[in-house]
Design an enzyme around this catalytic site. Structure first.
Site, PDB file in Angstrom:
ATOM      1  N   GLY A  15      -3.491  30.628 -41.425  1.00 19.56           N
ATOM      2  CA  GLY A  15      -3.837  29.726 -42.530  1.00 19.56           C
ATOM      3  C   GLY A  15      -2.777  29.847 -43.617  1.00 19.56           C
ATOM      4  O   GLY A  15      -1.644  30.264 -43.354  1.00 19.56           O
ATOM      5  N   GLU A 172     -14.711  15.207 -54.167  1.00 22.38           N
ATOM      6  CA  GLU A 172     -13.755  14.388 -53.410  1.00 22.38           C
ATOM      7  C   GLU A 172     -14.461  13.645 -52.278  1.00 22.38           C
ATOM      8  O   GLU A 172     -14.206  12.459 -52.045  1.00 22.38           O
ATOM      9  CB  GLU A 172     -12.636  15.283 -52.850  1.00 22.38           C
ATOM     10  CG  GLU A 172     -11.745  15.815 -53.953  1.00 22.38           C
ATOM     11  CD  GLU A 172     -10.592  16.685 -53.479  1.00 22.38           C
ATOM     12  OE1 GLU A 172      -9.689  16.921 -54.300  1.00 22.38           O
ATOM     13  OE2 GLU A 172     -10.580  17.131 -52.334  1.00 22.38           O
ATOM     14  N   ASP A 302      -8.926  34.028 -48.868  1.00 21.34           N
ATOM     15  CA  ASP A 302     -10.387  33.894 -49.023  1.00 21.34           C
ATOM     16  C   ASP A 302     -11.134  35.148 -48.589  1.00 21.34           C
ATOM     17  O   ASP A 302     -12.247  35.403 -49.052  1.00 21.34           O
ATOM     18  CB  ASP A 302     -10.903  32.715 -48.176  1.00 21.34           C
ATOM     19  CG  ASP A 302     -10.583  31.362 -48.794  1.00 21.34           C
ATOM     20  OD1 ASP A 302      -9.937  31.340 -49.859  1.00 21.34           O
ATOM     21  OD2 ASP A 302     -10.971  30.338 -48.203  1.00 21.34           O
TER      22      ASP A 302
HETATM   23  C1  LIG Z   1     -12.949  21.237 -47.155  1.00 21.12           C
HETATM   24  C2  LIG Z   1     -12.071  22.173 -47.945  1.00 21.12           C
HETATM   25  C3  LIG Z   1     -11.329  21.675 -49.004  1.00 21.12           C
HETATM   26  C4  LIG Z   1     -10.508  22.524 -49.770  1.00 21.12           C
HETATM   27  N1  LIG Z   1      -9.774  22.003 -50.804  1.00 21.12           N
HETATM   28  C5  LIG Z   1      -8.908  22.806 -51.462  1.00 21.12           C
HETATM   29  C6  LIG Z   1      -8.061  22.277 -52.487  1.00 21.12           C
HETATM   30  O1  LIG Z   1      -8.117  21.081 -52.794  1.00 21.12           O
HETATM   31  N2  LIG Z   1      -7.196  23.118 -53.100  1.00 21.12           N
HETATM   32  C7  LIG Z   1      -7.112  24.448 -52.768  1.00 21.12           C
HETATM   33  O2  LIG Z   1      -6.278  25.164 -53.337  1.00 21.12           O
HETATM   34  N3  LIG Z   1      -7.906  24.978 -51.837  1.00 21.12           N
HETATM   35  C8  LIG Z   1      -8.807  24.199 -51.176  1.00 21.12           C
HETATM   36  N4  LIG Z   1      -9.611  24.731 -50.201  1.00 21.12           N
HETATM   37  C9  LIG Z   1      -9.593  26.182 -49.983  1.00 21.12           C
HETATM   38  C10 LIG Z   1      -8.408  26.617 -49.143  1.00 21.12           C
HETATM   39  O3  LIG Z   1      -8.329  25.837 -47.973  1.00 21.12           O
HETATM   40  C11 LIG Z   1      -8.569  28.081 -48.836  1.00 21.12           C
HETATM   41  O4  LIG Z   1      -8.651  28.818 -50.030  1.00 21.12           O
HETATM   42  C12 LIG Z   1      -7.389  28.606 -48.019  1.00 21.12           C
HETATM   43  O5  LIG Z   1      -7.347  27.946 -46.778  1.00 21.12           O
HETATM   44  C13 LIG Z   1      -7.496  30.110 -47.817  1.00 21.12           C
HETATM   45  O6  LIG Z   1      -6.387  30.547 -47.102  1.00 21.12           O
HETATM   46  P1  LIG Z   1      -6.505  31.773 -46.117  1.00 21.12           P
HETATM   47  O7  LIG Z   1      -5.139  32.032 -45.602  1.00 21.12           O
HETATM   48  O8  LIG Z   1      -7.239  32.877 -46.768  1.00 21.12           O
HETATM   49  O9  LIG Z   1      -7.460  31.266 -44.941  1.00 21.12           O
HETATM   50  P2  LIG Z   1      -7.390  29.970 -44.028  1.00 21.12           P
HETATM   51  O10 LIG Z   1      -6.382  29.013 -44.496  1.00 21.12           O
HETATM   52  O11 LIG Z   1      -8.792  29.521 -43.887  1.00 21.12           O
HETATM   53  O12 LIG Z   1      -6.882  30.552 -42.635  1.00 21.12           O
HETATM   54  C14 LIG Z   1      -7.623  31.496 -41.926  1.00 21.12           C
HETATM   55  C15 LIG Z   1      -7.190  31.438 -40.469  1.00 21.12           C
HETATM   56  O13 LIG Z   1      -7.740  32.555 -39.795  1.00 21.12           O
HETATM   57  C16 LIG Z   1      -8.192  32.166 -38.525  1.00 21.12           C
HETATM   58  N5  LIG Z   1      -9.229  33.103 -38.106  1.00 21.12           N
HETATM   59  C17 LIG Z   1     -10.397  33.398 -38.739  1.00 21.12           C
HETATM   60  N6  LIG Z   1     -11.069  34.359 -38.082  1.00 21.12           N
HETATM   61  C18 LIG Z   1     -10.312  34.672 -37.001  1.00 21.12           C
HETATM   62  C19 LIG Z   1     -10.474  35.600 -35.931  1.00 21.12           C
HETATM   63  N7  LIG Z   1     -11.541  36.397 -35.836  1.00 21.12           N
HETATM   64  N8  LIG Z   1      -9.520  35.660 -34.971  1.00 21.12           N
HETATM   65  C20 LIG Z   1      -8.429  34.846 -35.039  1.00 21.12           C
HETATM   66  N9  LIG Z   1      -8.217  33.957 -36.038  1.00 21.12           N
HETATM   67  C21 LIG Z   1      -9.145  33.890 -36.998  1.00 21.12           C
HETATM   68  C22 LIG Z   1      -8.702  30.741 -38.725  1.00 21.12           C
HETATM   69  O14 LIG Z   1      -8.694  30.010 -37.530  1.00 21.12           O
HETATM   70  C23 LIG Z   1      -7.705  30.198 -39.767  1.00 21.12           C
HETATM   71  O15 LIG Z   1      -6.641  29.515 -39.160  1.00 21.12           O
HETATM   72  C24 LIG Z   1     -10.448  23.904 -49.441  1.00 21.12           C
HETATM   73  C25 LIG Z   1     -11.187  24.402 -48.364  1.00 21.12           C
HETATM   74  C26 LIG Z   1     -12.006  23.550 -47.628  1.00 21.12           C
HETATM   75  C27 LIG Z   1     -12.791  24.093 -46.463  1.00 21.12           C
END
Ligand SMILES: Cc1cc2nc3c(=O)[nH]c(=O)nc-3n(C[C@H](O)[C@H](O)[C@H](O)COP(=O)(O)OP(=O)(O)OC[C@H]3O[C@@H](n4cnc5c(N)ncnc54)[C@H](O)[C@@H]3O)c2cc1C
Length: 416
Positions: A15, A172, A302
């Site tokens: 992500g 949105e 997150d």
């Molecule tokens: C509908 C929606 C709208 C949003 N709008 C906004 C916005 O407008 N602006 C903003 O800043 N943020 C927004 N967000 C929040 C933002 O998307 C998150 O804060 C961000 O994606 C977090 O990044 P991350 O790297 O922590 O996790 P993520 O980007 O969620 O990536 C986590 C990854 O880990 C993988 N994963 C999880 N568990 C496992 C496992 N056990 N084994 C292997 N892989 C795994 C998943 O498949 C995923 O690809 C939104 C979120 C959603 C759901």
């Protein structure tokens, strides 16, 4: 520890956070294994556009192997990580074991239904491509059903769409859905009066988008109401049976659609790691983003719980994940050079949410503004942040077409 010549960095999650770590370590003397259960990186902020038939999934997702094709020190493995042994330094990936010297947990979040089982069972969420396509198919099918429904009351229930959660995603989605009805569906269904259709936005607190300054909360509500969204604040949801929404005060709203955008928690895998968790199941980390007692493990995005200066947890936003990804890569480099890791400080880039055509609210460099200019900034920022030149061009063309012709081009009911 792993005996490979180069230190092995395992990143779980492709992500926002995980990808940033991987990219920033591209030229470093490390071997990286990036793991994700999907073979693509998903731009979640535009998921609601898939749900309202504005974009196709491939325009907001990009294959991880293509992104890292040129990065020689990285290999990708698709699979679900089920457990981690912090003492023996390995992760379990669907039967196989991958040893690490440094581990970055960037597994993101999942929808939090706060124990509302009926909502989890009958409602829709927006978290991944499957849920967005499921919602799109459902919405489009309801219009078909409503078009042949003779009973006025039942037709009204088919065309009542309840969005729960007045955060940016709820706002949105409600704005975009209201426009889909008033700009597009009215043309597709000339035989049916769409004056019956309702979009309701429910928020349990006093205001929409609580993190935003008061003037922007008010502007958001005004903009939504101009688009005929019915905003109900101080309104709690009690249950949903797929046909009827029951509110906390006992009121009932017949509705065949409920979209839950009111909660996010850390991804489930962190519940099984035996680590200390805080609100929303997020993993408590040191200010350097390291796991207490395990300095070789970083948790970001997150999934991580870290408070900012005023004692509140950092928001679950892509900007936090990206900045934490950058600092994690720097801290791994520092440790490899024998230096101490540095603490993470979040630099708030501002707030931005769109409410549909020509309408958005923004707070940038301490200045609040709303309307057309905020919307133009939102459009260009989101196009810029998408991965892949092809996706940027396609989304730009798509949006330009929709803007000029008042269309949502992906109005297809498909198998999921
Ligand atoms: C509908 C929606 C709208 C949003 N709008 C906004 C916005 O407008 N602006 C903003 O800043 N943020 C927004 N967000 C929040 C933002 O998307 C998150 O804060 C961000 O994606 C977090 O990044 P991350 O790297 O922590 O996790 P993520 O980007 O969620 O990536 C986590 C990854 O880990 C993988 N994963 C999880 N568990 C496992 C496992 N056990 N084994 C292997 N892989 C795994 C998943 O498949 C995923 O690809 C939104 C979120 C959603 C759901």
């Amino acid at each position: 520890m792993n005996t490979q010549k180069l230190p092995h960095v395992v990143i779980i999650g492709a992500g926002f956070g995980g990808m940033e770590v991987a990219r920033r370590l591209a030229k470093e003397p490390v071997q990286i294994t990036l793991i994700d259960r999907h073979n693509y990186h998903l731009f979640q902020p535009l998921l609601y556009q898939v749900a309202i038939a504005g974009l196709v999934p491939s325009q907001i997702a990009y294959p991880v192997r293509t992104i890292f094709r040129k990065q020689k020190n990285l290999t990708f493995q698709m699979g679900e990580v089920t457990s981690i042994n912090f003492n023996a330094y390995y992760v379990k990936l669907e039967g196989s074991i991958i040893a690490y010297d440094y581990l970055v947990l960037a597994v993101g979040g999942q929808t939090n239904f706060f124990g509302l089982d009926s909502v989890e069972q009958h409602g829709f969420q927006l978290k991944d491509i499957e849920s967005a396509i499921g919602l799109r198919n459902h919405l489009l099918k309801l219009f078909e059903e409503a078009s042949r429904e003779a009973d006025a009351e039942r037709r009204r229930a088919l065309l009542t769409f309840v969005i729960v959660g007045g955060g940016p995603t709820g706002v949105e989605t409600a704005g975009a859905l209201a426009e889909l009805i008033s700009h597009v569906m009215v043309k597709d269904y000339p035989e049916m009066s769409l004056s019956d259709a309702r979009v309701l936005l429910l928020e349990a607190m006093e205001h929409l988008i609580t993190a935003y300054p008061d003037e922007l909360r008010k502007a958001t509500r005004n903009l939504l109401e101009k688009k005929n969204v019915e905003v109900l604040v101080n309104t709690k949801l009690a249950s949903y049976n797929g046909q009827r929404v029951t509110l906390g005060d006992g009121r009932q709203i017949p509705a065949h659609t409920l979209v839950w955008t009111a909660g996010v928690r850390a991804a489930e895998v962190v519940d099984h790691l035996g680590v200390e968790q805080a609100g929303g199941g997020r993993v408590r980390v040191e200010s350097t983003l390291q796991l207490p007692q395990h300095p070789e493990v970083f948790v970001i995005g997150d999934a991580a719980y870290l408070e900012n200066g005023n004692g509140k947890p950092l928001p679950m936003l892509s900007t936090v994940a990206l900045q934490q990804g950058k600092v994690t890569a720097q801290n791994i480099q520092r440790i490899l050079k024998g230096q101490s890791p540095e603490p993470f400080y979040y630099k708030d880039p501002g707030l931005l949410a769109t409410i549909g055509r020509n309408a958005a609210v923004a707070r940038i460099w301490g200045i609040s503004f709303s309307g057309f200019i905020a919307w133009v900034i939102w459009v260009f920022l989101h196009i810029y942040r998408l991965i892949g030149f092809r996706n940027r061009v396609l989304v730009m063309v798509n949006w330009a077409w929709d803007y000029i012709f008042y269309e949502n081009q992906v109005r297809l009911i498909t198998k999921e």
